[in-house]
Design a protein around this motif. Structure first.
Motif, PDB file in Angstrom:
ATOM      1  N   UNK A  89      -6.750  -2.083 -92.320  1.00 11.29           N
ATOM      2  CA  UNK A  89      -6.508  -0.885 -93.133  1.00 11.29           C
ATOM      3  C   UNK A  89      -6.921  -1.083 -94.591  1.00 11.29           C
ATOM      4  N   UNK A  90      -6.523  -2.186 -95.244  1.00  7.59           N
ATOM      5  CA  UNK A  90      -6.976  -2.352 -96.629  1.00  7.59           C
ATOM      6  C   UNK A  90      -8.475  -2.533 -96.756  1.00  7.59           C
ATOM      7  N   UNK A  91      -9.108  -3.165 -95.784  1.00  5.46           N
ATOM      8  CA  UNK A  91     -10.574  -3.282 -95.822  1.00  5.46           C
ATOM      9  C   UNK A  91     -11.217  -1.908 -95.697  1.00  5.46           C
ATOM     10  N   UNK A  92     -10.681  -1.069 -94.812  1.00  2.00           N
ATOM     11  CA  UNK A  92     -11.237   0.270 -94.640  1.00  2.00           C
ATOM     12  C   UNK A  92     -11.146   1.065 -95.936  1.00  2.00           C
ATOM     13  N   UNK A  93     -10.035   0.890 -96.654  1.00  2.00           N
ATOM     14  CA  UNK A  93      -9.881   1.592 -97.925  1.00  2.00           C
ATOM     15  C   UNK A  93     -10.809   1.016 -98.992  1.00  2.00           C
ATOM     16  N   UNK A  94     -10.917  -0.299 -99.027  1.00  2.00           N
ATOM     17  CA  UNK A  94     -11.710  -0.957-100.072  1.00  2.00           C
ATOM     18  C   UNK A  94     -13.203  -0.780 -99.883  1.00  2.00           C
ATOM     19  N   UNK A  95     -13.667  -0.809 -98.639  1.00  2.00           N
ATOM     20  CA  UNK A  95     -15.105  -0.787 -98.367  1.00  2.00           C
ATOM     21  C   UNK A  95     -15.654   0.606 -98.080  1.00  2.00           C
TER      22      UNK A  95
END
Length: 229
Positions: A148-154
């Motif tokens: 989830x944080x990767x999806x938001x960051x990238x």
């Protein structure tokens, strides 16, 4: 469509590469560490390159050569390292399990010039209460928690995980044939789908999340109902 499948010379990674190629991906590049496995698959995909996923310099050099591409599938597997009772699993084995999968995934993500999606192969051990899988649960749990944080960051690059259950792959080769079959027979009794999964079951799920342009930050179980049962 250009796709890179890292850890794509056997099992789930190879099944994914072959499915994507069969579905019409213009370029499917697989990576692996074993020269013999790479030689065996090079005619079944666009290219097969030797890359050690635990070596960040090799990863960086590979992505520099590859340039920009559409989709990245990360299917690293250190094998059965870390399997066993936690009191008998030393820190070196736990460290190797993290380095062989989680740390390799993070390094690849740092260097990949991907424009469409990243799909991480985790495992149902992240969410199951199975004795002897503490180290595996830690590695795969960490992978799933970072989706989830990767999806938001990238973003707008989409990031998802596909989480297999018991799949009949070479991962199980650490067990003799009779013990492996016994494990499979015991597992089937607790799987609502009433069968062991095959690599292509997971490959189909990977193909889905690659093509599902409104799906990101998601963990897709492919376990026959095993964890929820």
């Amino acid at each position: 469509m250009r796709v890179v499948v890292m850890g794509g010379t056997s099992g789930i990674g190879l099944a994914t590469a072959e499915r994507l190629a069969g579905e019409g991906a213009a370029t499917v590049v697989v990576t692996g560490r074993d020269p013999e496995k790479l030689a065996a698959v090079k005619d079944r995909v666009s290219a097969a390159e030797q890359v050690d996923g635990t070596n960040e310099e090799e990863l960086a050099a590979f992505f520099e050569r590859t340039g920009e591409f559409d989709h990245l599938v990360l299917a690293f597997s250190p094998g059965s390292i870390g399997v066993g009772p936690i009191r008998e699993t030393g820190p070196a084995a736990v460290r190797a399990a993290f380095e062989g999968k989680l740390f390799g995934y993070l390094a690849a993500i740092r260097h990949a010039r991907v424009t469409g999606s990243i799909t991480l192969i985790s495992a149902a051990s992240a969410r199951a209460a199975l004795p002897g899988t503490v180290a595996l649960a830690a590695v795969n749990g960490a992978i799933e928690r970072m989706v989830a944080p990767l999806a938001a960051e990238l973003a707008p690059v989409r990031v998802n995980a596909v989480s297999p259950g018991v799949i009949d792959t070479p991962w199980w080769s650490f067990l003799p044939d009779d013990q492996r079959q016994s494990q499979f027979d015991a597992a089937v009794a607790g799987i609502p789908a009433r069968r062991i999964g095959q690599p292509d079951d997971v490959a189909r799920a990977v193909s889905y999340v690659i093509g599902a342009t409104y799906v990101t930050g998601t963990i897709l179980p492919v376990d026959g109902g095993f964890v929820g049962s």
